[in-house]
Design a protein around this motif. Structure first.
Motif, PDB file in Angstrom:
ATOM      1  N   ARG A  85       0.815  -1.222   0.000  1.00  0.00           N
ATOM      2  CA  ARG A  85       0.000   0.000   0.000  1.00  0.00           C
ATOM      3  C   ARG A  85       0.847   1.270   0.000  1.00  0.00           C
ATOM      4  O   ARG A  85       0.400   2.328   0.417  1.00  0.00           O
ATOM      5  CB  ARG A  85      -0.939  -0.015   1.196  1.00  0.00           C
ATOM      6  CG  ARG A  85      -2.008  -1.072   1.065  1.00  0.00           C
ATOM      7  CD  ARG A  85      -3.026  -0.957   2.177  1.00  0.00           C
ATOM      8  NE  ARG A  85      -4.130  -1.848   1.947  1.00  0.00           N
ATOM      9  CZ  ARG A  85      -4.184  -3.124   2.296  1.00  0.00           C
ATOM     10  NH1 ARG A  85      -3.143  -3.673   2.900  1.00  0.00           N
ATOM     11  NH2 ARG A  85      -5.237  -3.850   2.059  1.00  0.00           N
ATOM     12  N   THR A  86       2.064   1.164  -0.472  1.00  0.00           N
ATOM     13  CA  THR A  86       2.946   2.333  -0.559  1.00  0.00           C
ATOM     14  C   THR A  86       2.332   3.364  -1.503  1.00  0.00           C
ATOM     15  O   THR A  86       1.791   3.031  -2.552  1.00  0.00           O
ATOM     16  CB  THR A  86       4.341   1.921  -1.073  1.00  0.00           C
ATOM     17  OG1 THR A  86       4.898   0.992  -0.161  1.00  0.00           O
ATOM     18  CG2 THR A  86       5.262   3.119  -1.185  1.00  0.00           C
ATOM     19  N   CYS A  87       2.419   4.610  -1.140  1.00  0.00           N
ATOM     20  CA  CYS A  87       1.876   5.718  -1.933  1.00  0.00           C
ATOM     21  C   CYS A  87       2.479   5.714  -3.337  1.00  0.00           C
ATOM     22  O   CYS A  87       3.702   5.636  -3.495  1.00  0.00           O
ATOM     23  CB  CYS A  87       2.203   7.031  -1.233  1.00  0.00           C
ATOM     24  SG  CYS A  87       1.697   8.498  -2.132  1.00  0.00           S
ATOM     25  N   VAL A  88       1.639   5.810  -4.371  1.00  0.00           N
ATOM     26  CA  VAL A  88       2.130   5.785  -5.747  1.00  0.00           C
ATOM     27  C   VAL A  88       2.928   7.048  -6.087  1.00  0.00           C
ATOM     28  O   VAL A  88       3.741   7.031  -7.000  1.00  0.00           O
ATOM     29  CB  VAL A  88       0.977   5.604  -6.766  1.00  0.00           C
ATOM     30  CG1 VAL A  88       0.341   4.252  -6.604  1.00  0.00           C
ATOM     31  CG2 VAL A  88      -0.054   6.701  -6.642  1.00  0.00           C
ATOM     32  N   GLY A  89       2.731   8.127  -5.368  1.00  0.00           N
ATOM     33  CA  GLY A  89       3.462   9.363  -5.635  1.00  0.00           C
ATOM     34  C   GLY A  89       4.743   9.517  -4.829  1.00  0.00           C
ATOM     35  O   GLY A  89       5.398  10.553  -4.896  1.00  0.00           O
TER      36      GLY A  89
END
Length: 100
Positions: free
Chosen positions: A43-47
């Motif tokens: 669930r790491t931030c895509v940005g």
């Protein structure tokens, strides 16, 4: 987790950039789960990567053009927020460098 005494020590609430600088002057890498601003795992931030690139560009530009000094006595306290922010901001004084 970003301010837990069991992870960071008794000075966990103090602003100490030297936590991430090794004794030889290099970057001291810490596991991503110790700094949850972008989450970790699937669930790491895509940005995350783009924000790191932008942060480095801005920091390099400021460091190249200015001398930066923290204002003494200014409290560095985290704000209760879903994103990481300083409650009272981060006061610094800038003086223009002579860049060739």
């Amino acid at each position: 987790m970003g301010r837990m005494e069991t992870i960071w020590g008794q000075d966990c609430l103090e602003f100490k950039p030297e936590r991430w600088i090794s004794s030889r002057g290099g970057i001291e890498h810490r596991p991503s789960n110790k700094f949850p601003a972008f989450n970790v795992g699937p669930r790491t931030c895509v940005g995350k990567e783009m924000s790191f690139v932008q942060m480095k560009m801005v920091a390099a530009t400021i460091i190249y053009h200015y001398n930066i000094k923290l204002v003494e006595g200014h409290p560095v306290t985290p704000r209760d927020s879903i994103i990481l922010q300083a409650k009272y901001g981060l006061r610094v004084s800038l003086s223009k460098r002579d860049v060739i």
